[in-house]
Design a protein around this motif. Structure first.
Motif, PDB file in Angstrom:
ATOM      1  N   LEU A  42      -7.380  16.042   2.308  1.00  0.00           N
ATOM      2  CA  LEU A  42      -6.132  16.394   2.658  1.00  0.00           C
ATOM      3  C   LEU A  42      -5.508  15.729   1.008  1.00  0.00           C
ATOM      4  O   LEU A  42      -5.168  14.855   0.491  1.00  0.00           O
ATOM      5  N   GLY A  43      -4.432  17.815   0.704  1.00  0.00           N
ATOM      6  CA  GLY A  43      -3.265  17.035  -0.757  1.00  0.00           C
ATOM      7  C   GLY A  43      -4.460  18.007  -1.809  1.00  0.00           C
ATOM      8  O   GLY A  43      -5.492  17.748  -1.417  1.00  0.00           O
ATOM      9  N   ASN A  97       1.576   4.023  -6.126  1.00  0.00           N
ATOM     10  CA  ASN A  97       2.418   4.542  -7.844  1.00  0.00           C
ATOM     11  C   ASN A  97       3.460   5.536  -8.006  1.00  0.00           C
ATOM     12  O   ASN A  97       3.471   6.406  -7.098  1.00  0.00           O
ATOM     13  N   PRO A  98       4.198   5.831  -9.132  1.00  0.00           N
ATOM     14  CA  PRO A  98       4.472   7.120  -9.038  1.00  0.00           C
ATOM     15  C   PRO A  98       4.061   8.084  -8.606  1.00  0.00           C
ATOM     16  O   PRO A  98       3.992   9.333  -8.177  1.00  0.00           O
ATOM     17  N   ASP A  99       2.456   8.094  -9.504  1.00  0.00           N
ATOM     18  CA  ASP A  99       1.894   9.619  -9.376  1.00  0.00           C
ATOM     19  C   ASP A  99       1.286   9.675  -8.137  1.00  0.00           C
ATOM     20  O   ASP A  99       1.126  10.902  -7.598  1.00  0.00           O
ATOM     21  N   GLY A 100       0.763   9.362  -7.050  1.00  0.00           N
ATOM     22  CA  GLY A 100       0.161   8.727  -5.444  1.00  0.00           C
ATOM     23  C   GLY A 100       1.437   9.303  -4.382  1.00  0.00           C
ATOM     24  O   GLY A 100       1.500  10.350  -4.083  1.00  0.00           O
ATOM     25  N   ILE A 159       9.554  11.317   8.216  1.00  0.00           N
ATOM     26  CA  ILE A 159      10.203   9.815   9.139  1.00  0.00           C
ATOM     27  C   ILE A 159       9.605   8.566   7.776  1.00  0.00           C
ATOM     28  O   ILE A 159       8.107   8.781   8.108  1.00  0.00           O
ATOM     29  N   TYR A 160       9.866   7.707   6.945  1.00  0.00           N
ATOM     30  CA  TYR A 160       9.185   7.186   6.523  1.00  0.00           C
ATOM     31  C   TYR A 160       8.734   5.490   6.604  1.00  0.00           C
ATOM     32  O   TYR A 160      10.121   5.038   7.497  1.00  0.00           O
ATOM     33  N   ILE A 161       7.690   5.346   6.665  1.00  0.00           N
ATOM     34  CA  ILE A 161       8.099   3.777   6.668  1.00  0.00           C
ATOM     35  C   ILE A 161       6.915   3.246   5.477  1.00  0.00           C
ATOM     36  O   ILE A 161       5.975   3.470   5.601  1.00  0.00           O
ATOM     37  N   MET A 162       7.355   2.560   5.027  1.00  0.00           N
ATOM     38  CA  MET A 162       7.506   2.478   2.942  1.00  0.00           C
ATOM     39  C   MET A 162       7.511   0.687   3.009  1.00  0.00           C
ATOM     40  O   MET A 162       8.258   0.312   3.757  1.00  0.00           O
ATOM     41  N   GLY A 163       6.833   0.225   2.436  1.00  0.00           N
ATOM     42  CA  GLY A 163       6.285  -0.658   1.980  1.00  0.00           C
ATOM     43  C   GLY A 163       5.785  -1.291   0.690  1.00  0.00           C
ATOM     44  O   GLY A 163       4.465  -0.257   0.939  1.00  0.00           O
ATOM     45  N   VAL A 164       6.079  -1.777   0.104  1.00  0.00           N
ATOM     46  CA  VAL A 164       5.553  -1.542  -1.412  1.00  0.00           C
ATOM     47  C   VAL A 164       4.981  -3.375  -1.936  1.00  0.00           C
ATOM     48  O   VAL A 164       5.833  -4.424  -1.079  1.00  0.00           O
ATOM     49  N   LEU A 165       3.819  -3.784  -2.904  1.00  0.00           N
ATOM     50  CA  LEU A 165       4.013  -4.688  -3.402  1.00  0.00           C
ATOM     51  C   LEU A 165       4.918  -4.875  -4.767  1.00  0.00           C
ATOM     52  O   LEU A 165       4.750  -3.814  -4.466  1.00  0.00           O
ATOM     53  N   ALA A 166       5.134  -6.379  -5.121  1.00  0.00           N
ATOM     54  CA  ALA A 166       6.324  -6.491  -5.408  1.00  0.00           C
ATOM     55  C   ALA A 166       6.279  -5.913  -7.006  1.00  0.00           C
ATOM     56  O   ALA A 166       7.664  -5.751  -7.276  1.00  0.00           O
ATOM     57  N   ASP A 167       4.797  -5.749  -7.711  1.00  0.00           N
ATOM     58  CA  ASP A 167       5.330  -5.114  -8.927  1.00  0.00           C
ATOM     59  C   ASP A 167       4.193  -4.561  -9.011  1.00  0.00           C
ATOM     60  O   ASP A 167       4.194  -3.838 -10.334  1.00  0.00           O
ATOM     61  N   LYS A 168       4.986  -3.113  -8.322  1.00  0.00           N
ATOM     62  CA  LYS A 168       4.869  -1.547  -8.257  1.00  0.00           C
ATOM     63  C   LYS A 168       6.047  -0.962  -8.560  1.00  0.00           C
ATOM     64  O   LYS A 168       6.886  -1.903  -8.330  1.00  0.00           O
ATOM     65  N   GLU A 169       6.124   0.197  -9.682  1.00  0.00           N
ATOM     66  CA  GLU A 169       7.287   0.804  -9.464  1.00  0.00           C
ATOM     67  C   GLU A 169       7.885   1.769  -8.659  1.00  0.00           C
ATOM     68  O   GLU A 169       8.167   3.054  -8.489  1.00  0.00           O
ATOM     69  N   TYR A 170       8.379   1.045  -7.786  1.00  0.00           N
ATOM     70  CA  TYR A 170       9.208   1.142  -6.433  1.00  0.00           C
ATOM     71  C   TYR A 170      10.335   2.327  -6.160  1.00  0.00           C
ATOM     72  O   TYR A 170      10.477   3.286  -6.077  1.00  0.00           O
ATOM     73  N   GLU A 171      11.135   1.512  -7.178  1.00  0.00           N
ATOM     74  CA  GLU A 171      11.911   2.641  -7.754  1.00  0.00           C
ATOM     75  C   GLU A 171      11.299   4.025  -7.852  1.00  0.00           C
ATOM     76  O   GLU A 171      12.253   5.030  -7.230  1.00  0.00           O
ATOM     77  N   GLN A 172      11.061   4.200  -8.688  1.00  0.00           N
ATOM     78  CA  GLN A 172      10.052   5.432  -9.512  1.00  0.00           C
ATOM     79  C   GLN A 172       9.293   6.014  -8.077  1.00  0.00           C
ATOM     80  O   GLN A 172       9.678   7.530  -8.049  1.00  0.00           O
ATOM     81  N   MET A 173       8.845   5.509  -7.195  1.00  0.00           N
ATOM     82  CA  MET A 173       8.382   5.603  -5.996  1.00  0.00           C
ATOM     83  C   MET A 173       9.045   6.945  -4.977  1.00  0.00           C
ATOM     84  O   MET A 173       9.116   7.550  -4.640  1.00  0.00           O
ATOM     85  N   LEU A 174      10.638   6.296  -5.179  1.00  0.00           N
ATOM     86  CA  LEU A 174      11.807   6.448  -4.463  1.00  0.00           C
ATOM     87  C   LEU A 174      11.862   7.301  -4.374  1.00  0.00           C
ATOM     88  O   LEU A 174      12.539   8.167  -4.610  1.00  0.00           O
ATOM     89  N   GLU A 175      12.381   7.534  -6.338  1.00  0.00           N
ATOM     90  CA  GLU A 175      12.959   8.938  -6.960  1.00  0.00           C
ATOM     91  C   GLU A 175      12.550  10.086  -6.677  1.00  0.00           C
ATOM     92  O   GLU A 175      12.466  11.011  -6.180  1.00  0.00           O
ATOM     93  N   GLU A 176      10.832   9.993  -6.434  1.00  0.00           N
ATOM     94  CA  GLU A 176       9.645  10.878  -6.402  1.00  0.00           C
ATOM     95  C   GLU A 176       9.240  11.258  -4.517  1.00  0.00           C
ATOM     96  O   GLU A 176       8.909  12.486  -4.398  1.00  0.00           O
ATOM     97  N   ALA A 221       4.402  13.669  -1.630  1.00  0.00           N
ATOM     98  CA  ALA A 221       5.851  13.929  -1.927  1.00  0.00           C
ATOM     99  C   ALA A 221       4.866  15.909  -2.000  1.00  0.00           C
ATOM    100  O   ALA A 221       5.818  16.923  -1.276  1.00  0.00           O
ATOM    101  N   GLU A 222       4.114  16.369  -2.708  1.00  0.00           N
ATOM    102  CA  GLU A 222       4.326  17.618  -2.853  1.00  0.00           C
ATOM    103  C   GLU A 222       3.410  18.222  -1.283  1.00  0.00           C
ATOM    104  O   GLU A 222       3.061  18.962  -1.495  1.00  0.00           O
ATOM    105  N   PHE A 223       2.071  17.350  -0.864  1.00  0.00           N
ATOM    106  CA  PHE A 223       1.634  17.469   0.280  1.00  0.00           C
ATOM    107  C   PHE A 223       3.003  17.623   1.411  1.00  0.00           C
ATOM    108  O   PHE A 223       2.769  18.838   2.064  1.00  0.00           O
ATOM    109  N   LEU A 224       3.524  17.506   1.760  1.00  0.00           N
ATOM    110  CA  LEU A 224       5.037  16.792   2.510  1.00  0.00           C
ATOM    111  C   LEU A 224       5.371  18.344   2.309  1.00  0.00           C
ATOM    112  O   LEU A 224       5.706  19.090   3.341  1.00  0.00           O
ATOM    113  N   ARG A 225       5.862  18.180   1.453  1.00  0.00           N
ATOM    114  CA  ARG A 225       6.721  19.459   1.279  1.00  0.00           C
ATOM    115  C   ARG A 225       6.079  20.822   1.178  1.00  0.00           C
ATOM    116  O   ARG A 225       6.505  21.923   1.889  1.00  0.00           O
TER     117      ARG A 225
END
Length: 434
Positions: free
Chosen positions: A257-258, A315-318, A336-353, A323-327
């Motif tokens: 999908l996507g 990551n931000p592109d993923g 409803i999101y269940i979200m978890g990340v690894l500490a070295d990821k750009e999670y702020e940008q992921m949240l922005e997306e 987000a495009e798929f959900l829209r």
């Protein structure tokens, strides 16, 4: 060597960390007889989409009667999944045998005053030995990180080099700009070997063009203008495609999908055009291969009542693709999101997306030593979403969310591939595979 001894040895090599460069893997493979030189290899780098492209190719090889070895990292469900021939993981017996062979030469390197190979170098060498001895027809080889200094880049003459989608990830190693990151990915391009590339942003494409020209390589980009989407639903999608070679594919059906997966599939079609001189693959086998592709945890529908998706976006592109798929599919539903990340990821940008789409966000910590705490992720999420719940682990959180969710709600689990293993064994994994 027993299985426990083999796994203990591999896990202990974690202490050697991540070391970019080819000196160690070159020496290790020399001592093992350079098995990689006896293999036909499709080598792929990229930020996102590598595994999906290889999954499409592996499925086509299988439908065509060929045996394709696939080396991917990290594994989703079991360690043995890293080394696969068609859809079969390496056996524990074979794993023990090849770990013992590699360990012997790694110990010899240390005895001779050299550094011990890293975990990824050990696994890369193991994969080449295994695939050579099993006499596979092709090896689908995915870089671990970057490309230029990645251990897999020891391959000297791939039958095709592939560059997938390029975005921001592993920036502490690969650079802070798309140009820098693309340069690292394009480092897998070899003298005179054909190159297929996803149609990335212009700045990335220019880097890839320059690298291909410098190595006197034929370069084919995915013909984005030649893609026509025919249908999209939660059961799969179909498209037609005119390749850069001018070949017309009237209808390719894929279960993944996507919209981004259509572009990944087009990339795989371009690779098949390049390697047709090595393999006999019919149009019917190509279509069947794409139709029967399985790649778990990539926008996978786990349950229909309520709808639960698991996605590997980390990551931000993923996150942007998610987000495009959900829209496109759930504009009138509560998400409803269940979200978890690894500490070295750009999670702020992921949240922005992604955060603007969610009605509420539950944060959890993946079962991984590199995990970001659920509290820290929750505090970041509160900047983008009014309703945030901080929980500890995925399993208990999911049960809570399922109890509270309405039948028309959509639950999305994402942020790391680690979640796939945490969900393993749950009956819901099989709900939609009938």
């Amino acid at each position: 060597m027993t299985y426990d001894e083999a796994m203990n040895f591999i896990q202990n090599t974690n202490k050697f960390g991540t070391v970019l460069g080819l000196d160690s893997i070159r020496e290790l493979l020399r001592r093992l007889g350079n098995p990689q030189e006896q293999l036909r290899i499709v080598h792929i780098a990229g930020t996102n989409g590598k595994g999906s492209i290889l999954a499409f190719l592996a499925s086509v090889f299988r439908e065509s009667g060929y045996r394709a070895g696939r080396y991917v990292s990290p594994a989703s469900f079991s360690y043995e999944e890293r080394f696969r021939i068609n859809e079969e993981n390496i056996s524990k017996e074979d794993l023990c045998y090849y770990v013992e062979q590699v360990k012997k030469e790694a110990d010899g390197m240390v005895k001779d005053g050299m550094d011990h190979p890293t975990m990824f170098e050990i696994e890369t060498a193991l994969s080449f030995l295994y695939f050579r001895d099993k006499k596979v027809d092709a090896v689908l080889l995915e870089t671990g990180m970057g490309g230029r200094l990645d251990a897999t880049n020891i391959v000297s003459r791939p039958v095709c080099t592939v560059i997938a989608s390029i975005g921001y990830d592993h920036m502490q190693y690969l650079g802070n700009t798309i140009t820098e990151i693309a340069g690292e990915k394009a480092g897998i391009i070899k003298e005179g070997c054909p190159v297929v590339s996803y149609d990335n942003d212009q700045e990335a494409n220019e880097v890839i063009k320059a690298a291909a020209e410098a190595k006197h390589c034929r370069l084919d980009f995915v013909n984005t203008a030649g893609i026509r989407i025919l249908s999209q639903s939660l059961k799969g999608q179909s498209f037609s495609y005119r390749s850069s070679h001018g070949r017309w594919y009237e209808k390719i059906e894929i279960p993944l999908l996507g919209t981004h997966q259509i572009y990944n599939a087009a990339t795989a079609l371009e690779v098949l055009e390049i390697i047709k001189n090595y393999y006999c693959i019919s149009e019917f086998q190509t279509e069947e291969g794409f139709r029967n592709t399985v790649w778990r945890g990539r926008l996978e529908l786990l349950s229909e009542d309520p709808e639960i998706f698991c996605d590997g976006a980390h990551n931000p592109d993923g996150a942007r693709c998610l987000a495009e798929f959900l829209r496109n599919n759930f504009t009138n539903k509560r998400i409803i999101y269940i979200m978890g990340v690894l500490a070295d990821k750009e999670y702020e940008q992921m949240l922005e997306e992604t955060a603007g789409i969610a009605d509420c966000i539950y944060t959890v910590a993946p079962d991984n030593p590199r995990a970001l705490s659920s509290r820290k992720l929750g505090e970041a999420a509160e900047k983008y979403c009014e309703t945030v719940y901080i929980r500890k682990r995925l399993a208990s959180c999911l049960e809570e969310v399922k109890e509270k969710a309405g039948k028309d709600d959509v639950i999305v689990i994402f942020g790391t591939l680690s979640f796939q293993k945490e969900l393993q064994g749950k009956e819901m994994w099989n709900d939609t595979r009938k």
